[in-house]
Structure formats: structure tokens, C-alpha cells
Design an enzyme around this catalytic site. Structure first.
Site, PDB file in Angstrom:
ATOM      1  N   ILE A 126       1.053  -1.263   0.080  1.00 43.80           N
ATOM      2  CA  ILE A 126      -0.034  -0.012   0.004  1.00 43.80           C
ATOM      3  C   ILE A 126       0.846   1.235  -0.258  1.00 43.80           C
ATOM      4  CG2 ILE A 126      -0.262   0.007   2.366  1.00 43.80           C
ATOM      5  CD1 ILE A 126      -3.060   1.113   1.955  1.00 43.80           C
ATOM      6  N   THR A 129       3.005   6.898   1.615  1.00 44.90           N
ATOM      7  CA  THR A 129       3.950   7.916   1.920  1.00 44.90           C
ATOM      8  C   THR A 129       4.437   8.451   0.615  1.00 44.90           C
ATOM      9  OG1 THR A 129       4.496   6.773   3.971  1.00 44.90           O
ATOM     10  CG2 THR A 129       6.188   8.478   3.221  1.00 44.90           C
ATOM     11  N   PRO A 131       7.729  11.481  -1.120  1.00 46.35           N
ATOM     12  CA  PRO A 131       9.054  12.038  -0.492  1.00 46.35           C
ATOM     13  C   PRO A 131       8.775  13.269   0.339  1.00 46.35           C
ATOM     14  CG  PRO A 131       9.207  11.402  -2.797  1.00 46.35           C
ATOM     15  CD  PRO A 131       7.909  10.965  -2.505  1.00 46.35           C
ATOM     16  N   GLY A 132       7.618  14.172  -0.112  1.00 44.07           N
ATOM     17  CA  GLY A 132       7.435  15.345   0.763  1.00 44.07           C
ATOM     18  C   GLY A 132       6.217  15.187   1.642  1.00 44.07           C
ATOM     19  N   GLU A 245      -4.455  -1.334  11.669  1.00 41.81           N
ATOM     20  CA  GLU A 245      -3.087  -1.168  11.415  1.00 41.81           C
ATOM     21  C   GLU A 245      -2.415  -0.933  12.757  1.00 41.81           C
ATOM     22  OE1 GLU A 245      -0.133   1.700   8.704  1.00 41.81           O
ATOM     23  OE2 GLU A 245      -2.212   1.696   8.274  1.00 41.81           O
ATOM     24  N   LEU A 340      22.374  -3.873  28.735  1.00 42.03           N
ATOM     25  CA  LEU A 340      22.747  -4.955  29.844  1.00 42.03           C
ATOM     26  C   LEU A 340      23.890  -5.761  29.207  1.00 42.03           C
ATOM     27  CD1 LEU A 340      19.246  -5.583  31.708  1.00 42.03           C
ATOM     28  CD2 LEU A 340      21.510  -4.452  32.722  1.00 42.03           C
ATOM     29  N   HIS A 341      23.898  -6.172  27.893  1.00 39.79           N
ATOM     30  CA  HIS A 341      24.622  -6.891  27.161  1.00 39.79           C
ATOM     31  C   HIS A 341      26.216  -6.161  27.160  1.00 39.79           C
ATOM     32  CE1 HIS A 341      21.175  -9.106  25.576  1.00 39.79           C
ATOM     33  NE2 HIS A 341      22.157 -10.027  24.798  1.00 39.79           N
ATOM     34  N   GLU A 370       4.264  11.201  18.263  1.00 39.33           N
ATOM     35  CA  GLU A 370       3.862  12.355  18.354  1.00 39.33           C
ATOM     36  C   GLU A 370       2.742  12.540  17.701  1.00 39.33           C
ATOM     37  OE1 GLU A 370       8.057  12.095  19.097  1.00 39.33           O
ATOM     38  OE2 GLU A 370       6.931  11.627  17.113  1.00 39.33           O
TER      39      GLU A 370
END
Length: 380
Positions: A126, A129, A131-132, A245, A340-341, A370
């Protein structure tokens, strides 16, 4: 291994299904993970194997080749895939694209595409999105102009999951550039259409085995019948599908958080420092104890959200809140586990490195954290 003890959404049938999924992934997924990470794409043969095993689009009705199950089965697949440390794009096909075609597609579209999606013969994507344009879908510039009994699709998309493999793309385009959100439609574009081109398989920070691409539409002609649902209703369709979704992302995030925690427990109990295991240091125990409490709450919340969705009651704000909470928890768990590793966590030979890389984008795609906060705040 994920445990289902005490989970509200699990019963005997679900546990049997989970066992089948786990055994399939052990056989067909795990041995190939490193190679797919290097190659940047999952073999098409894995898709057809998933189809044969009944792991693609389980909610599709039987008349279109599916199993007619509910979203709990999608969730099991999502959890096991994420826990295995894989970013294969099968969840996009099952959790997102399939429902668009089931809910809004014509009978002809359903008959043509759903059986192939269930079998793995057809891979879908799908394309939202650009580029702008990211989260603001009303700002898309891709157009679908009417020309007789065809649309002429022009524009470009980026960050498209399954972009290199996709046989069918749902394209978010403006059929009326002057009508705002009411001028957006969903157009089906087959990958063999003249004028459609795939760009780069994008070089990402993580989720390397998920092919993520640029797509270009240079005056691609498709018949009017390729409009998915009603013309001008695309934005409304997108908004109505967002709760599922975002819930799907939350499911994957919770399982990813659990895997990171389990890796941290295993490592700190095995690794020694100053004459004792790292786990025996109070800081380690307190850190892991606090994280386990959050995971316990997370699983309970996830089951609540899944049940709400099964009842048709999960709101946009609740779905957004689920994505926000669980993806932020995933990042906390992965970053804590890597810390922790110690130095080992920064080495790609340890699973936590991949889990950490792959988790970062979870707070971005499907709506940034956000934006999730904004959606939730609007419901207050």
C-alpha cells in the site's frame, strides 16, 4: 519462547495454531534470517510456503480462499514473527491490505486478488508516503486523472514495504486535487502496467530483510474499475482501517519487547563480572524487575485492545494509544537489554543488536509517536 499462560485472548485452538506457526517459522524462517538480512529481501518461495501453511490473510472469507478466522490469528502470527526477530512483510498483506480489498473491493477485485494473496502467489503493498508527505495524507501529490474509461496515475511514493516484490499496489492518489480529503481515492495498480517503475530497495538502519522501496508512476493507465471502493472515499477508508493497522504494530512491538527482555535475562545470567553473574548485581535485578512489570501490564493491555477490536469497539484513539504505548515499551526494552549486554550488545552476532535496530522505526511508521499523542489528546 512466548508464553500464553493467563492470556485472555488465548484458548486451546489458539495455542494449537500458535504451535503450528512456531514450528513453521523454525523450519522456514529462522534458517534464512541472516541471508535475507544481507540480501535485503525475503524469497518469494517463503510467501508461497506461508500460503500453503495457512499463514497468509487468515481473516479472508472462505469463498475467497481464506480461513475466515478472526484477528486473534493475525495477532498470533504477528507475535511469533516479531519474537523470531523477523521483519518479513507478510503482516502488511494480512493485517492491512487484505482488509481493504475485503471491505471495499468489488466482487471482481475480490475474486481476482484475494485467493492469490492467501496462497502467496500475489504479494501486495500500500503506497501512502511520498518524498514530501508522511503522516499528513491529505497532502499527497500523486494524482489519478480520468481519461475516458481509465485513470492516468502520476506521482512517486517512498518507504513502501514490499515494494520490490509487490504484484499489486494500493495507491493513495488525488482524483480531485481541489476537494481536500474528499478528493482522495484508492487506486489498484498492477506491477506489470506500463509506466510503473520500482526505484531503489532503500538502505535502512534496520528491518533489512523487509524490502522497502521507492515507486514511480509515470502516466500509468489503469481502468476505472481499478478504483477500490468509491471515488473520493479513500481518506475515509484509510481512517477507518487505522485502528487495526496500529493494533497490529502494537502486537508486534509487545512481542519484540518480550524477546529483548528474554535475551537480556539469558545473557545476564550467563555472563560473569567481578566473580558473579551480571544478573546478581542489584542494578541488573531492579532494571529487569521493573521491565518485567511493564511487560506484564503490556500483555494485559494488548489482550484488552484485541478484544475491543474483535467486538468492533476499538476507537481510533484507543488504537493510537496502543501503538504509542507498546512501541515505546519495545524501544525501552530493546535499549535496556542492549545496555545490559554491554559491548556484546553492539555486536551483530548477538540477537539483541538486530532487535534494537529493527525496533527504532516502530515509533515512526504507521503514525509517529508524536502523531499518536495528538490523536489521543483530541479524544480527551
Amino acid at each position: 519462547m512466548l508464553t500464553t499462560e493467563g492470556r485472555a485472548t488465548c484458548d486451546e485452538d489458539m495455542n494449537l495454531f500458535r504451535d503450528q506457526v512456531r514450528k513453521f517459522f523454525d523450519r522456514a524462517l529462522i534458517p534464512n534470517l541472516d541471508r535475507w538480512e544481507e540480501e535485503g529481501v525475503v524469497d518469494r518461495s517463503f510467501w508461497t510456503a506461508c500460503g500453503e501453511a495457512g499463514l497468509l490473510c487468515p481473516t479472508v472469507p472462505p469463498e475467497y480462499g481464506g480461513l475466515g478466522l478472526d484477528f486473534r490469528y493475525n495477532a498470533v502470527i504477528d507475535e511469533e514473527l516479531s519474537y523470531a526477530g523477523s521483519s518479513a512483510g507478510i503482516t502488511l498483506q494480512s493485517d492491512i491490505v487484505a482488509d481493504y480489498i475485503v471491505n471495499y473491493g468489488s466482487e471482481e477485485q475480490k475474486q481476482k486478488w484475494l485467493p492469490k494473496m492467501v496462497s502467496g502467489e500475489a504479494i501486495t503493498a500500500i503506497a501512502m508516503t511520498e518524498p514530501g508527505t508522511g503522516s499528513d495524507l491529505q497532502g499527497v501529490r500523486t494524482t489519478a486523472r480520468k481519461d475516458g474509461n481509465h485513470y492516468v496515475v502520476s506521482g512517486s511514493k517512498t518507504y513502501i514495504t514490499n515494494g520490490q516484490n509487490a504484484d499489486l499496489i494500493i495507491v493513495v492518489a488525488k482524483t480531485d486535487p481541489n476537494a481536500g480529503s474528499k478528493g482522495i481515492s484508492l487506486i489498484l495498480v498492477e506491477a506489470d502496467r506500463e509506466g510503473f517503475k520500482r526505484g531503489r530497495n532503500l538502505d535502512k538502519v534496520g528491518q533489512n530483510s523487509a524490502d522497502t522501496s521507492e515507486l514511480f508512476f509515470e502516466d500509468v493507465r489503469v481502468p476505472i474499475t481499478n478504483c477500490l471502493g468509491e471515488e473520493g472515499r479513500g481518506f475515509a477508508y484509510l481512517m477507518s482501517q487505522l485502528p487495526q493497522e496500529r493494533l497490529g504494530i502494537a502486537v508486534s512491538a509487545q512481542a519484540g519487547a518480550q524477546r529483548a527482555f528474554d535475551e537480556a535475562v539469558k545473557f545476564t545470567k550467563e555472563r560473569k563480572a567481578f566473580g558473579q553473574s551480571i544478573f546478581d548485581f542489584q542494578n541488573t535485578r531492579f532494571t529487569l524487575g521493573a521491565l518485567k512489570a511493564k511487560l506484564q501490564a503490556g500483555w494485559a493491555h494488548l489482550d484488552w485492545a484485541i478484544q475491543r477490536h474483535l467486538e468492533g469497539k476499538l476507537t481510533a484513539a484507543e488504537g493510537s494509544a496502543a501503538k504509542l504505548f507498546h512501541t515505546e515499551l519495545q524501544w525501552e526494552a530493546c535499549d535496556t537489554a542492549l545496555q545490559l549486554h554491554g559491548g556484546a550488545g553492539y555486536m551483530n552476532e548477538y540477537p539483541i543488536a538486530r532487535l534494537w535496530r529493527d525496533a527504532r522505526v516502530q515509533r515512526i511508521y504507521g503514525g509517529t509517536s508524536e502523531i499518536m499523542k495528538e490523536v489521543v489528546a483530541r479524544s480527551i
